[in-house]
Design a protein around this motif. Sequence first.
Motif, mmCIF file in Angstrom:
data_model
loop_
_atom_site.group_PDB
_atom_site.id
_atom_site.type_symbol
_atom_site.label_atom_id
_atom_site.label_comp_id
_atom_site.label_asym_id
_atom_site.label_seq_id
_atom_site.Cartn_x
_atom_site.Cartn_y
_atom_site.Cartn_z
ATOM 1 N N VAL A 129 0.868 -1.172 0.000
ATOM 2 C CA VAL A 129 0.000 0.000 0.000
ATOM 3 C C VAL A 129 0.907 1.225 0.000
ATOM 4 O O VAL A 129 1.805 1.338 0.843
ATOM 5 N N TYR A 130 0.671 2.110 -0.935
ATOM 6 C CA TYR A 130 1.490 3.309 -1.080
ATOM 7 C C TYR A 130 0.754 4.513 -0.484
ATOM 8 O O TYR A 130 -0.406 4.765 -0.820
ATOM 9 N N TYR A 131 1.467 5.242 0.388
ATOM 10 C CA TYR A 131 0.890 6.378 1.081
ATOM 11 C C TYR A 131 1.595 7.676 0.675
ATOM 12 O O TYR A 131 2.813 7.721 0.547
ATOM 13 N N CYS A 132 0.808 8.701 0.536
ATOM 14 C CA CYS A 132 1.313 10.044 0.267
ATOM 15 C C CYS A 132 1.479 10.789 1.590
ATOM 16 O O CYS A 132 0.642 10.662 2.502
ATOM 17 N N ASN A 133 2.550 11.549 1.695
ATOM 18 C CA ASN A 133 2.814 12.354 2.882
ATOM 19 C C ASN A 133 3.166 13.770 2.457
ATOM 20 O O ASN A 133 3.855 13.963 1.454
ATOM 21 N N ALA A 134 2.702 14.751 3.214
ATOM 22 C CA ALA A 134 3.042 16.142 2.906
ATOM 23 C C ALA A 134 3.170 16.944 4.191
ATOM 24 O O ALA A 134 2.358 16.783 5.111
ATOM 25 N N ASN A 135 4.176 17.789 4.237
ATOM 26 C CA ASN A 135 4.342 18.718 5.354
ATOM 27 C C ASN A 135 3.703 20.037 4.934
ATOM 28 O O ASN A 135 4.158 20.671 3.990
ATOM 29 N N ILE A 136 2.643 20.422 5.660
ATOM 30 C CA ILE A 136 1.804 21.535 5.204
ATOM 31 C C ILE A 136 1.641 22.586 6.298
ATOM 32 O O ILE A 136 1.360 22.251 7.457
ATOM 33 N N PHE A 137 1.782 23.850 5.892
ATOM 34 C CA PHE A 137 1.487 24.966 6.793
ATOM 35 C C PHE A 137 0.092 25.480 6.471
ATOM 36 O O PHE A 137 -0.215 25.784 5.315
ATOM 37 N N ASN A 138 -0.718 25.569 7.496
ATOM 38 C CA ASN A 138 -2.092 26.038 7.356
ATOM 39 C C ASN A 138 -2.155 27.480 7.847
ATOM 40 O O ASN A 138 -1.930 27.749 9.035
ATOM 41 N N PHE A 139 -2.431 28.414 6.938
ATOM 42 C CA PHE A 139 -2.453 29.837 7.312
ATOM 43 C C PHE A 139 -3.629 30.165 8.221
ATOM 44 O O PHE A 139 -3.594 31.179 8.933
ATOM 45 N N ILE A 140 -4.657 29.329 8.221
ATOM 46 C CA ILE A 140 -5.825 29.611 9.055
ATOM 47 C C ILE A 140 -5.529 29.251 10.505
ATOM 48 O O ILE A 140 -5.818 30.015 11.427
ATOM 49 N N THR A 141 -4.916 28.094 10.729
ATOM 50 C CA THR A 141 -4.575 27.671 12.086
ATOM 51 C C THR A 141 -3.173 28.115 12.502
ATOM 52 O O THR A 141 -2.811 28.012 13.674
ATOM 53 N N THR A 142 -2.392 28.600 11.524
ATOM 54 C CA THR A 142 -0.978 28.991 11.717
ATOM 55 C C THR A 142 -0.158 27.843 12.290
ATOM 56 O O THR A 142 0.747 28.060 13.107
ATOM 57 N N ARG A 143 -0.467 26.635 11.860
ATOM 58 C CA ARG A 143 0.275 25.473 12.324
ATOM 59 C C ARG A 143 0.826 24.693 11.131
ATOM 60 O O ARG A 143 0.199 24.628 10.075
ATOM 61 N N ARG A 144 1.978 24.074 11.339
ATOM 62 C CA ARG A 144 2.585 23.207 10.337
ATOM 63 C C ARG A 144 2.593 21.784 10.883
ATOM 64 O O ARG A 144 2.967 21.556 12.036
ATOM 65 N N ARG A 145 2.185 20.836 10.059
ATOM 66 C CA ARG A 145 2.207 19.444 10.489
ATOM 67 C C ARG A 145 2.249 18.534 9.279
ATOM 68 O O ARG A 145 2.027 18.957 8.149
ATOM 69 N N ASP A 146 2.528 17.246 9.526
ATOM 70 C CA ASP A 146 2.516 16.232 8.476
ATOM 71 C C ASP A 146 1.106 15.682 8.292
ATOM 72 O O ASP A 146 0.402 15.424 9.275
ATOM 73 N N TYR A 147 0.739 15.490 7.037
ATOM 74 C CA TYR A 147 -0.534 14.882 6.697
ATOM 75 C C TYR A 147 -0.275 13.616 5.894
ATOM 76 O O TYR A 147 0.727 13.507 5.177
ATOM 77 N N TRP A 148 -1.207 12.657 6.015
ATOM 78 C CA TRP A 148 -1.108 11.390 5.300
ATOM 79 C C TRP A 148 -2.380 11.125 4.523
ATOM 80 O O TRP A 148 -3.483 11.439 4.981
ATOM 81 N N GLY A 149 -2.214 10.507 3.341
ATOM 82 C CA GLY A 149 -3.365 9.998 2.629
ATOM 83 C C GLY A 149 -3.756 8.640 3.177
ATOM 84 O O GLY A 149 -3.080 8.081 4.049
ATOM 85 N N ARG A 150 -4.846 8.082 2.633
ATOM 86 C CA ARG A 150 -5.326 6.793 3.116
ATOM 87 C C ARG A 150 -4.647 5.624 2.420
ATOM 88 O O ARG A 150 -4.816 4.469 2.856
ATOM 89 N N GLY A 151 -3.914 5.892 1.368
ATOM 90 C CA GLY A 151 -3.172 4.838 0.704
ATOM 91 C C GLY A 151 -3.855 4.289 -0.534
ATOM 92 O O GLY A 151 -5.084 4.348 -0.660
ATOM 93 N N THR A 152 -3.029 3.745 -1.432
ATOM 94 C CA THR A 152 -3.542 3.092 -2.629
ATOM 95 C C THR A 152 -2.748 1.806 -2.843
ATOM 96 O O THR A 152 -1.530 1.784 -2.690
ATOM 97 N N GLN A 153 -3.449 0.734 -3.149
ATOM 98 C CA GLN A 153 -2.826 -0.583 -3.260
ATOM 99 C C GLN A 153 -2.138 -0.741 -4.609
ATOM 100 O O GLN A 153 -2.736 -0.471 -5.660
ATOM 101 N N VAL A 154 -0.895 -1.191 -4.560
ATOM 102 C CA VAL A 154 -0.153 -1.559 -5.773
ATOM 103 C C VAL A 154 0.206 -3.041 -5.652
ATOM 104 O O VAL A 154 0.838 -3.448 -4.672
ATOM 105 N N THR A 155 -0.213 -3.820 -6.624
ATOM 106 C CA THR A 155 0.075 -5.250 -6.634
ATOM 107 C C THR A 155 0.790 -5.598 -7.933
ATOM 108 O O THR A 155 0.279 -5.313 -9.022
ATOM 109 N N VAL A 156 1.976 -6.195 -7.786
ATOM 110 C CA VAL A 156 2.770 -6.593 -8.950
ATOM 111 C C VAL A 156 2.797 -8.114 -8.974
ATOM 112 O O VAL A 156 3.410 -8.748 -8.112
ATOM 113 N N SER A 157 2.118 -8.677 -9.957
ATOM 114 C CA SER A 157 1.991 -10.136 -10.006
ATOM 115 C C SER A 157 1.649 -10.576 -11.425
ATOM 116 O O SER A 157 0.954 -9.868 -12.155
ATOM 117 N N SER A 158 2.126 -11.764 -11.764
ATOM 118 C CA SER A 158 1.784 -12.329 -13.072
ATOM 119 C C SER A 158 0.572 -13.256 -12.954
ATOM 120 O O SER A 158 0.118 -13.805 -13.946
#
Length: 121
Positions: free
Chosen positions: A92-121
């Motif tokens: 399962v491949y996950y996306c990560n981003a470090n984001i600054f939110n101007f509304i909350t004035t906070r920076r933090r890491d966010y994660w996606g829910r993931g997407t499955q990659v299957t390599v098989s014959s």
Amino acid sequence: QVQLVESGGGLVQPGGSLRLSCAASGRRISINDMGWYRQAPGKERELVATISSDGSTNYEDSVKGRFTISRDNAKNTLYLQMDSLKPEDTAVYYCNANIFNFITTRRRDYWGRGTQVTVSS
């Protein structure tokens, strides 16, 4: 509310290619470093590749020369082009981003829910 949504996973034969996308949404945000991680069954989540806001990249050794990370800052979107895929890339491949939110004035890491990659014959 900030969200990361991955897409592009699926089933592919060994030697094939897939392109993953990750779209970041949210009002008044600034995205710093972004990256792809993966987690195979029974294993810990591991880094695949990262890219900074200025385009500097870093890759895990096993994907060097096969995977390419890129981003479109105008679209707040991250990509992972995966070529010459191997069965051991299955995870399962996950996306990560470090984001600054101007509304909350906070920076933090966010994660996606993931997407499955299957390599098989």
